[in-house]
Design a protein around this motif. Sequence first.
Motif, short mmCIF file in Angstrom:
data_model
loop_
_atom_site.label_atom_id
_atom_site.label_comp_id
_atom_site.label_asym_id
_atom_site.label_seq_id
_atom_site.Cartn_x
_atom_site.Cartn_y
_atom_site.Cartn_z
N GLU A 41 0.83 -1.21 0.00
CA GLU A 41 0.00 0.00 0.00
C GLU A 41 0.86 1.26 0.00
OE1 GLU A 41 -3.28 0.36 2.58
OE2 GLU A 41 -4.02 -1.69 2.26
N ALA A 42 2.01 1.20 0.67
CA ALA A 42 2.90 2.35 0.72
C ALA A 42 3.42 2.70 -0.67
CB ALA A 42 4.06 2.07 1.67
N HIS A 43 3.76 1.69 -1.45
CA HIS A 43 4.23 1.94 -2.83
C HIS A 43 3.14 2.61 -3.66
CE1 HIS A 43 8.26 0.28 -3.20
NE2 HIS A 43 7.91 -0.74 -2.42
N GLN A 44 1.91 2.16 -3.48
CA GLN A 44 0.79 2.74 -4.22
C GLN A 44 0.62 4.21 -3.86
OE1 GLN A 44 -1.10 1.43 -6.70
NE2 GLN A 44 -2.07 3.45 -6.85
N VAL A 52 6.28 9.15 1.59
CA VAL A 52 6.28 7.97 2.46
C VAL A 52 7.71 7.61 2.86
CG1 VAL A 52 5.57 5.57 2.70
CG2 VAL A 52 4.28 7.10 1.20
N VAL A 53 7.92 7.30 4.14
CA VAL A 53 9.22 6.80 4.59
C VAL A 53 9.01 5.58 5.47
CG1 VAL A 53 10.23 9.12 4.54
CG2 VAL A 53 9.32 8.21 6.69
N ILE A 54 10.05 4.77 5.59
CA ILE A 54 10.04 3.63 6.50
C ILE A 54 10.71 4.06 7.80
CG2 ILE A 54 10.92 1.30 6.93
CD1 ILE A 54 10.78 0.78 3.93
N GLY A 55 9.94 4.02 8.89
CA GLY A 55 10.50 4.35 10.19
C GLY A 55 11.27 3.19 10.77
N VAL A 56 10.68 2.01 10.69
CA VAL A 56 11.36 0.79 11.11
C VAL A 56 10.72 -0.40 10.39
CG1 VAL A 56 9.86 0.43 13.13
CG2 VAL A 56 12.14 -0.58 13.09
N LEU A 57 11.57 -1.30 9.92
CA LEU A 57 11.11 -2.47 9.18
C LEU A 57 11.84 -3.70 9.69
CD1 LEU A 57 9.45 -3.63 6.77
CD2 LEU A 57 11.46 -3.25 5.35
N GLU A 58 11.09 -4.71 10.10
CA GLU A 58 11.68 -5.97 10.59
C GLU A 58 11.36 -7.06 9.57
OE1 GLU A 58 13.50 -5.64 13.10
OE2 GLU A 58 12.72 -3.98 14.29
N THR A 59 12.33 -7.41 8.73
CA THR A 59 12.08 -8.41 7.68
C THR A 59 12.26 -9.83 8.20
OG1 THR A 59 14.38 -8.45 6.91
CG2 THR A 59 12.92 -6.78 5.95
N HIS A 60 13.00 -10.02 9.30
CA HIS A 60 13.29 -11.35 9.85
C HIS A 60 13.87 -12.29 8.78
CE1 HIS A 60 11.32 -10.27 13.60
NE2 HIS A 60 10.30 -9.82 12.91
N GLY A 61 14.63 -11.70 7.87
CA GLY A 61 15.28 -12.51 6.84
C GLY A 61 14.38 -12.95 5.71
N ARG A 62 13.16 -12.43 5.66
CA ARG A 62 12.22 -12.82 4.60
C ARG A 62 12.53 -12.03 3.33
NH1 ARG A 62 7.56 -12.11 9.10
NH2 ARG A 62 8.22 -13.87 10.40
N LYS A 63 12.97 -12.75 2.31
CA LYS A 63 13.45 -12.12 1.08
C LYS A 63 12.35 -11.33 0.37
CE LYS A 63 17.05 -15.61 0.35
NZ LYS A 63 17.56 -16.68 -0.56
N ASP A 64 11.15 -11.89 0.33
CA ASP A 64 10.05 -11.20 -0.37
C ASP A 64 9.73 -9.87 0.29
OD1 ASP A 64 9.88 -13.33 -2.07
OD2 ASP A 64 8.13 -14.24 -1.12
N MET A 70 12.17 -2.18 -1.34
CA MET A 70 13.05 -1.45 -2.26
C MET A 70 12.31 -0.28 -2.89
SD MET A 70 15.94 -3.00 -2.05
CE MET A 70 16.83 -2.40 -3.48
N GLY A 71 12.97 0.86 -2.95
CA GLY A 71 12.36 2.04 -3.56
C GLY A 71 11.69 2.97 -2.58
N LEU A 72 11.64 2.56 -1.30
CA LEU A 72 11.06 3.42 -0.26
C LEU A 72 12.18 3.98 0.62
CD1 LEU A 72 7.98 1.27 0.88
CD2 LEU A 72 7.93 3.31 -0.56
N GLU A 73 12.10 5.25 0.92
CA GLU A 73 13.12 5.88 1.77
C GLU A 73 13.07 5.31 3.18
OE1 GLU A 73 14.11 10.24 3.78
OE2 GLU A 73 12.75 10.14 2.04
N VAL A 74 14.25 5.02 3.73
CA VAL A 74 14.36 4.48 5.08
C VAL A 74 15.03 5.50 6.00
CG1 VAL A 74 15.28 2.61 6.51
CG2 VAL A 74 14.58 2.14 4.15
N ILE A 75 14.40 5.79 7.12
CA ILE A 75 15.00 6.66 8.13
C ILE A 75 16.00 5.81 8.93
CG2 ILE A 75 14.63 8.12 10.15
CD1 ILE A 75 13.43 9.29 7.61
#
Length: 373
Positions: A41-44, A52-64, A70-75
């Motif tokens: 939804e953020a990409h849309q 839109v920015v990413i404040g915190v993202l926990e991927t837990h190693g999930r590649k998808d 990708m393409g979203l600004e990360v703080i």
Amino acid sequence: MFQPNNLSPDSSYIRPAKRGKHKIFIGMAPGVGKTYKMLEEAHQLKQEGIDVVIGVLETHGRKDTAAKAMGLEVIPKKTIIHKNINLQEMDTEAILARSPQLVLVDELAHTNIPGSLREKRYQDVEVILAAGIDVYSTVNIQHLESLNDLVARITGVVVRERIPDILLDEADAVVVIDVTPETLEERLREGKIYANDKIEQSLENFFQRRNLIALRELALREVADTVEEEANTSISTGQICNVHERVLVCVSTYPNSIQLLRRGARIASYMNARLYTVFIADPERFLTKEESLHIHTCEKLCHEFGGEFIHVKSNNVPQAIAQVAATRHITQIVIGESQQPRWKRFFKGSFTQRLMELIRDQKIDLHIIATEK
């Protein structure tokens, strides 16, 4: 919910002095796709011109999940030294200084590192919202404070990180990300949730099929409750939006009320509905000792069925029942067949007919149960 404007992401503007909007993505367990959906939804929104920015993202190693970010600004996270170890935490102050329109905050129930300005991540989110910045966040149903004991009984796991229920109540939108237990098990076996060395252990513990089924029902019910409450507070026409079935059993001083209550409880159980029982007392007469004991038995039985007992004084029984049905948002009413003599029904009209006329506009189903005389 989040409306694009004509300003480019780099444009400066005066942020209105109002609270940001909060959208929560909730699921029954890790791996259902909450974070992925939030990123999608953020990409849309970014394509529509939202900053839109990413404040915190926990991927837990999930590649998808990582690829979707990708393409979203990360703080960048801030570093906090705890017991001579450098640890990283979401930088709330940097987010406030950057002042985006929307920030993504993963794992709302997270406990911050000791030494942080705030103990919990949801408290950081409150600060961000107060600054007029919109927030998308994610959380699992087992982290909800009011469900903690229930989740522990279901799964045998005591969840230490919890959020207050009011966060869901005050959120502008709550979206349940739902998958079947079979799909979640398949994702787990394919290594899409945890590393291979944790798969079997997870399947034998938290990710047992019975746990997932129960947690899924909890998540769907919680969101249904939130949607129903929001709908009923926003409707101005006097109509009620019922997501859950609610059964009202009408008991009296007649002994067959016990049979009626048991039948109503079964109906409520079949419908997975909330159970209510009402007794309308005539204010102009006192109950005998035997009648009082009978009503007390009905009340006790109602509570044993997990229902709510309602005692009302009125000399207009149909009207009193209709009023209780309206205030409790009842969808099903259970009554016994009329005990009135025929001559009373002839002069006063049928009790059932009068009740039907009163509840017709409420769209309530009426069950007339034959009981033993």
